[in-house]
Design a protein around this motif. Structure first.
Motif, PDB file in Angstrom:
ATOM      1  N   SER A  82       1.190  -1.341  -0.207  1.00  0.00           N
ATOM      2  CA  SER A  82      -0.182   0.112  -0.387  1.00  0.00           C
ATOM      3  C   SER A  82       0.740   1.331  -0.140  1.00  0.00           C
ATOM      4  CB  SER A  82      -0.843  -0.268   1.389  1.00  0.00           C
ATOM      5  OG  SER A  82      -0.392   0.119   2.542  1.00  0.00           O
ATOM      6  N   LYS A  83       0.439   2.605  -0.466  1.00  0.00           N
ATOM      7  CA  LYS A  83       0.827   3.581  -0.379  1.00  0.00           C
ATOM      8  C   LYS A  83       1.923   3.673   0.789  1.00  0.00           C
ATOM      9  CE  LYS A  83       2.458   7.080  -3.317  1.00  0.00           C
ATOM     10  NZ  LYS A  83       3.214   6.813  -4.369  1.00  0.00           N
ATOM     11  N   PRO A  84       1.054   4.251   2.278  1.00  0.00           N
ATOM     12  CA  PRO A  84       1.006   4.553   3.109  1.00  0.00           C
ATOM     13  C   PRO A  84       2.921   4.065   3.326  1.00  0.00           C
ATOM     14  CG  PRO A  84      -0.619   4.137   3.235  1.00  0.00           C
ATOM     15  CD  PRO A  84      -0.381   3.590   2.077  1.00  0.00           C
ATOM     16  N   LYS A  85       3.050   2.632   3.248  1.00  0.00           N
ATOM     17  CA  LYS A  85       4.409   1.570   3.522  1.00  0.00           C
ATOM     18  C   LYS A  85       5.337   1.937   2.556  1.00  0.00           C
ATOM     19  CE  LYS A  85       1.958  -0.532   6.521  1.00  0.00           C
ATOM     20  NZ  LYS A  85       0.238  -0.078   6.322  1.00  0.00           N
ATOM     21  N   GLU A  86       4.495   2.647   1.759  1.00  0.00           N
ATOM     22  CA  GLU A  86       6.301   3.252   0.527  1.00  0.00           C
ATOM     23  C   GLU A  86       7.770   3.531   1.555  1.00  0.00           C
ATOM     24  OE1 GLU A  86       7.471   5.333  -3.089  1.00  0.00           O
ATOM     25  OE2 GLU A  86       5.292   5.518  -2.614  1.00  0.00           O
ATOM     26  N   SER A  87       7.147   4.670   2.412  1.00  0.00           N
ATOM     27  CA  SER A  87       9.028   5.142   3.118  1.00  0.00           C
ATOM     28  C   SER A  87       9.275   3.762   3.936  1.00  0.00           C
ATOM     29  CB  SER A  87       8.125   5.906   3.536  1.00  0.00           C
ATOM     30  OG  SER A  87       7.175   5.911   4.672  1.00  0.00           O
ATOM     31  N   PHE A  88       8.175   3.191   4.628  1.00  0.00           N
ATOM     32  CA  PHE A  88       8.608   1.440   5.610  1.00  0.00           C
ATOM     33  C   PHE A  88       9.755   1.722   4.751  1.00  0.00           C
ATOM     34  CE2 PHE A  88       7.628  -2.421   6.900  1.00  0.00           C
ATOM     35  CZ  PHE A  88       8.096  -2.686   7.929  1.00  0.00           C
ATOM     36  N   LEU A  89       9.545   0.836   3.664  1.00  0.00           N
ATOM     37  CA  LEU A  89      10.048  -0.553   2.652  1.00  0.00           C
ATOM     38  C   LEU A  89      11.495   0.065   2.638  1.00  0.00           C
ATOM     39  CD1 LEU A  89       6.692  -1.850   0.709  1.00  0.00           C
ATOM     40  CD2 LEU A  89       8.179  -3.106   2.519  1.00  0.00           C
ATOM     41  N   ARG A  90      11.033   1.648   2.103  1.00  0.00           N
ATOM     42  CA  ARG A  90      12.629   1.740   1.259  1.00  0.00           C
ATOM     43  C   ARG A  90      13.830   1.359   2.546  1.00  0.00           C
ATOM     44  NH1 ARG A  90      10.795   8.053  -0.330  1.00  0.00           N
ATOM     45  NH2 ARG A  90       8.983   7.830  -2.243  1.00  0.00           N
ATOM     46  N   HIS A  91      13.751   1.277   3.355  1.00  0.00           N
ATOM     47  CA  HIS A  91      15.111   0.514   4.477  1.00  0.00           C
ATOM     48  C   HIS A  91      15.047  -1.236   4.057  1.00  0.00           C
ATOM     49  CE1 HIS A  91      13.907   4.083   5.946  1.00  0.00           C
ATOM     50  NE2 HIS A  91      14.882   4.217   6.003  1.00  0.00           N
ATOM     51  N   LEU A  92      14.136  -1.566   3.198  1.00  0.00           N
ATOM     52  CA  LEU A  92      14.181  -2.563   2.893  1.00  0.00           C
ATOM     53  C   LEU A  92      14.436  -3.824   1.384  1.00  0.00           C
ATOM     54  CD1 LEU A  92      11.736  -3.714   5.255  1.00  0.00           C
ATOM     55  CD2 LEU A  92      13.885  -4.284   5.516  1.00  0.00           C
ATOM     56  N   VAL A  93      13.994  -2.941   0.468  1.00  0.00           N
ATOM     57  CA  VAL A  93      13.959  -3.418  -1.055  1.00  0.00           C
ATOM     58  C   VAL A  93      14.259  -2.044  -1.837  1.00  0.00           C
ATOM     59  CG1 VAL A  93      11.488  -2.867  -0.820  1.00  0.00           C
ATOM     60  CG2 VAL A  93      12.650  -4.399  -2.489  1.00  0.00           C
ATOM     61  N   SER A  94      14.656  -1.826  -3.072  1.00  0.00           N
ATOM     62  CA  SER A  94      14.594  -0.707  -3.490  1.00  0.00           C
ATOM     63  C   SER A  94      12.865  -0.157  -4.181  1.00  0.00           C
ATOM     64  CB  SER A  94      15.116  -1.098  -4.732  1.00  0.00           C
ATOM     65  OG  SER A  94      14.754  -1.883  -6.367  1.00  0.00           O
ATOM     66  N   THR A  95      13.799   1.327  -4.037  1.00  0.00           N
ATOM     67  CA  THR A  95      12.126   2.322  -4.873  1.00  0.00           C
ATOM     68  C   THR A  95      11.786   0.837  -5.843  1.00  0.00           C
ATOM     69  OG1 THR A  95      12.631   4.037  -3.252  1.00  0.00           O
ATOM     70  CG2 THR A  95      11.221   4.071  -4.850  1.00  0.00           C
ATOM     71  N   ILE A  96      12.789   1.214  -7.091  1.00  0.00           N
ATOM     72  CA  ILE A  96      12.549   0.473  -8.026  1.00  0.00           C
ATOM     73  C   ILE A  96      11.512  -0.567  -7.853  1.00  0.00           C
ATOM     74  CG2 ILE A  96      12.846   0.032 -10.565  1.00  0.00           C
ATOM     75  CD1 ILE A  96      14.956   1.389  -9.860  1.00  0.00           C
TER      76      ILE A  96
END
Length: 950
Positions: free
Chosen positions: A594-608
């Motif tokens: 989901s969109k709200p989790k994007e900033s959280f996931l950037r620490h774990l997997v690439s933005t692309i």
């Protein structure tokens, strides 16, 4: 008569003054061969004869030298008789005091009228019978094993007595209709709610995390402490996952299954097994998690076994135990997740676990938080967050939320969570964060400065390994992992996080240790986490679980039937498989991407990678929603174009809501062409109402919503608040709604004044709630239908409703069946009926109405020209009331149907209608069957076919 297990019933004891045998020595001689053939346990005799000094050790050794049981018994009897009358009587006294061992001889003891002499009554008898000893050993082990609830992470243990809280247990029919509630666990084994007298299995089902396993532990603990109010001597418990551990060609006997995988007898196991075979009703079995068996067996081709001594595959033994082909009349309790298919012919009762009610939640909160101030702060915070309250109705999610409260209170010195968790994905991210924080060996000060994203980033490699293990298991419906498999992914230090726990129950399947995730839902969450973290996961791999969730009995996929993503190599469906764990993978995948989790996931997997996967998922959802809505069955009824949604539609809405994407919500809303959504018997919970609101609030048109026969409760009503401005029909019957929920309905529905139908049948509404419903009647001037039967409304509530109905100019149909308004309430409804302009159908059946109330209604109808149908079934109306209704029909020419079924009307009362019907041709039917009508011969009532009395 013998009681259970051969024990003589108390009322079978002979009269103590009855004449006793003249010589016990002679008695043994006369009955020698009968005693030799029916004494099955020689050792218990020897033990007691030695203890009471009737035998020396040498005497016992002489008897023990014989190889056969019969020869041993003969020698014991010879020795006893040689020692005289007292020893001979003590021999018989042993038989009487140990009925478990000498059950065959209990009828003989009654035949001879044996009553022990005063001298014998002072003698001790020790029960060394292997059956009794085995029963006590099981109780001891179960008492020890069930005393504590091990927390999901095995990091702490809590006393069962201080932690367990009952959840709502509802008896249901084959059609999932409510048949009452289970008030205590002992009621599981009584005759209330039986749907198949030939079945032997109590089937308990409910959603993941609702507390099925803990419920079985409570049953085991009650039995072990002799508080279950059952005469069962044996208790055998199994986790159904065990049966997935056995190899395909592995076989075993029933005896091995019972003793090797439960408690092993210390004494002669053959004696114990024979006893169980002879008295199977003395055994209770529990089988936990039927849906977690993963087997290639075709249950329709299971080979029959004619003998309990034959060896076969353990799954076959399981199925034959459940069906009663083995150990017929034993009692079985089977649990599974909702939607698991179990053969109807084996089920005696069906019990649905509904989770925590608001009252249960308050009790659990009190037990979980010992600090009263902190407890109240938590309750206040939950009260301000309906979404959290809804999630707390599921005990597992409640535990996770409370665990998070405790953890962050200790870290931040605050009772609130760092941020309000609004989705199930948030809840599981919290519990992972709690476990990581607790295991990280850093200073408390440093721990407090880390964000959730930083905490996950610090353990990225461990989480990836854990999630990969979880994903591999989910792919194979594999929930138990061997030591080699776990060691391949994880180090010993990784195991200290607590997500995996050792499982002792499976040690019989292999020599190595076995592990499982602390809950299947956590395994699903981590599997979804892997699909997000894995940079190399293909589109097919990411979406494959959506297509594996098939609708039973169809070829369509449950959520998004897109042919291009189907797996053409799908194997034959596992007969035991339940797809809920796959549905949870899909749900968590939507939440993590989901969109709200994007900033959280950037620490774990690439933005692309994140954007690519989110785009694929969004496109899939867009296409899938349209196709899913197209396959739903539709019907045209008057002004409504009704769509009959399936339980899987709820999962679709859950996934859409978990994305937290307004764009997806608007798309789904545009795809709903129907103006009536029916979601009855879909197992919808209060939290699902949030998902419904997420979509319905985007509709541009008004909608009818039917949610009867689910588990919405008051929290769900609060979750529906955003969509009440769209709803013209609100049906919430059979949903555990109380006065608090009705208050919310009153406050919200009166704001918009568009309501035409309100269904609240069979809930928990009292007179307080009736007042709120009265406000709805007065405030919603377009309301036509009100169904509020089978609640807890008395005369006071009845008066409030009647007064509101009297003022309404739109009300058309009132259903008040099954309340307790009595004569006072009936008189108020009579006042409402007088000259009412629109009320056409009225049911006051089963309301305790007698003569006074009935006469008032009859008199009021003389002044009414709107009512067409009146139900007064199952009240206390007599001939006097029948005469008043007959007089009313001389004037009233608009009433069409009058139902007076199952009252107290006799032939004379029925006869009073006969004459008036010659004049009144408008009335179509007067139903009187179930009354005390016994017509003479010839029968004058036969002249009038509109009077139905038989």
């Amino acid at each position: 008569m013998e009681g259970p297990g051969g024990r003589a019933k108390p009322n079978a004891r002979p009269d103590p003054h009855r004449s006793r045998p003249g010589s016990y020595v002679q008695l043994l001689k006369v009955n020698r061969e009968r005693l030799v053939s029916q004494v099955k346990n020689a050792q218990c005799l020897l033990d007691n004869l030695i203890q009471n000094e009737y035998f020396s050790n040498e005497d016992a050794e002489i008897a023990s030298q014989f190889h056969t049981r019969a020869d041993k018994v003969r020698k014991i009897m010879d020795q006893v008789q040689s020692k005289g009358e007292e020893a001979s009587e003590y021999f018989i006294y042993i038989l009487e005091k140990v009925p478990d061992a000498y059950f065959d001889l209990q009828p003989w003891l009654k035949e001879i009228g044996y009553h022990p002499s005063p001298q014998m009554q002072n003698k001790s008898v020790v029960n060394t019978d292997p059956v009794s000893q085995y029963s006590e050993k099981i109780r001891h082990e179960l008492c020890r094993d069930s005393k504590y609830i091990t927390s999901y992470s095995e990091k702490e243990e809590m006393l069962l007595q201080e932690t367990y809280i009952d959840s709502l247990m509802e008896l249901v029919s084959d059609a999932n209709e409510n048949m009452g509630v289970v008030k205590c666990l002992g009621d599981l084994f009584d005759d209330n709610g039986v749907i198949n007298a030939e079945g032997e299995t109590v089937f308990i089902f409910g959603d993941a995390g609702v507390g099925k396993t803990v419920l079985l532990q409570k049953i085991q603990n009650l039995w072990a402490r002799k508080e279950l109010f059952t005469d069962a001597k044996f208790f055998f418990r199994f986790k159904c996952r065990t049966f997935s551990c056995f190899k395909k060609k592995e076989t075993m006997s029933l005896k091995d299954l019972l003793f090797k995988y439960n408690c092993f007898p210390d004494g002669d196991q053959e004696d114990v097994f024979r006893y169980i075979l002879r008295f199977p009703h003395t055994a209770i079995f529990t089988f936990d998690g039927f849906d977690e068996i993963h087997s290639d067996f075709d249950v329709t081709r299971i080979p029959e076994i004619s003998s309990p001594f034959d060896s076969t595959h353990p799954v076959v033994l399981l199925m034959h135990l459940l069906s009663g082909k083995l150990l017929e009349r034993s009692r079985k309790v089977l649990t599974a997740r909702t939607g698991t298919q179990v053969q109807k012919n084996i089920v005696r009762k069906r019990v649905m676990l509904r989770g925590f009610t608001s009252e249960n939640l308050q009790k659990y909160t009190k037990k979980f938080f010992k600090d009263e101030i902190f407890e109240q702060l938590v309750l206040n915070h939950l009260g301000a967050n309906p979404n959290l309250c809804s999630l707390c109705s599921v005990p597992l999610f409640c535990w996770i939320i409370f665990k998070s409260y405790k953890h962050f209170h200790s870290m931040y010195d605050s009772y609130q969570l760092p941020k309000c968790a609004i989705t199930l994905t948030d809840i599981f991210l919290l519990i992972v964060e709690v476990y990581i924080n607790r295991s990280m060996k850093t200073s408390p000060l440093r721990r407090r400065t880390k964000s959730q994203a930083e905490t996950f980033g610090a353990c990225k490699d461990v989480l990836f390994a854990l999630s990969r293990l979880a994903h591999n298991g989910i792919e194979k419906s594999h929930f138990v992992f061997g030591q080699d498999e776990v060691s391949f992914f994880l180090s010993d230090q990784d195991l200290q996080l607590g997500f995996l726990r050792t499982v002792d129950e499976y040690t019989g399947c292999a020599d190595e240790s076995t592990y499982e995730f602390f809950h299947l839902t956590l395994q699903s969450f981590l599997a979804a986490f892997f699909l997000v973290l894995d940079e190399n996961a293909s589109t097919f791999e990411m979406l494959k679980f959506f297509n594996q969730c098939s609708i039973p009995g169809t070829r369509q996929s449950s959520l998004y039937p897109i042919p291009c993503f189907r797996d053409r190599n799908t194997k034959k469906e596992d007969p035991f498989r339940n797809n809920e764990h796959l549905q949870f993978v899909n749900l968590f995948l939507c939440g993590l991407l989901s969109k709200p989790k994007e900033s959280f996931l950037r620490h774990l997997v690439s933005t692309i990678t994140i954007k690519k996967k989110r785009k694929v998922l969004r496109q899939y959802l867009f296409r899938g929603v349209k196709l899913h809505l197209k396959i739903l069955p539709r019907t045209k009824e008057g002004e409504f174009n009704r769509v009959q949604a399936m339980p899987n539609f709820i999962w679709m809405l859950r996934c859409i809501s978990e994305t937290q994407s307004q764009k997806v919500g608007k798309l789904v809303a545009r795809g709903i062409c129907a103006n009536y959504i029916k979601l009855t018997f879909c197992n919808a919970h209060s939290a699902d109402c949030s998902a419904l609101s997420f979509v319905i609030c985007h509709l541009r048109k008004r909608l009818a919503l039917e949610l009867d026969n689910n588990n919405i409760n008051d929290y769900g009503v609060k979750q529906l608040i955003p969509c009440f401005s769209k709803l013209t029909v609100v049906r919430l019957s059979v949903n555990q709604i109380t006065d608090l929920g009705v208050k919310v309905l009153s406050e919200e529905l009166t704001k918009y004044n568009i309501l035409t139908f309100l269904g609240l049948y069979n809930n928990l509404i009292t007179d307080v709630g009736a007042k709120y419903v009265s406000d709805i009647i007065e405030g919603c001037t377009k309301l036509k239908y009100l169904k509020i039967g089978c609640n807890k409304i008395t005369s006071e509530g009845g008066k409030c409703l009647a007064h509101a109905i009297q003022k309404s100019k739109s009300i058309f149909d009132i259903g008040m069946w099954g309340n307790k308004i009595g004569d006072e309430g009936a008189k108020a409804f009579a006042d409402a009926l007088r000259n009412h302009p629109s009320l056409t159908n009225l049911s006051l059946a089963c309301n305790g109405i007698s003569t006074e109330g009935g006469e008032s209604i009859a008199e009021a109808l003389q002044h009414n020209t709107s009512l067409r149908i009146l139900w007064l079934t199952e009240n206390k109306l007599n001939d006097e009331v029948a005469e008043r209704f007959a007089e009313m029909l001389k004037i009233n020419r608009t009433l069409k149907n009058l139902w007076l079924i199952r009252n107290e009307i006799t032939f004379d009362g029925a006869l009073s209608f006969l004459e008036v019907l010659k004049e009144n041709t408008a009335i179509e039917e007067i139903c009187l069957h179930g009354n005390q009508i016994r017509p003479p011969d010839p029968n004058p009532l036969e002249e009038e076919t509109r009077i139905i009395y038989y």
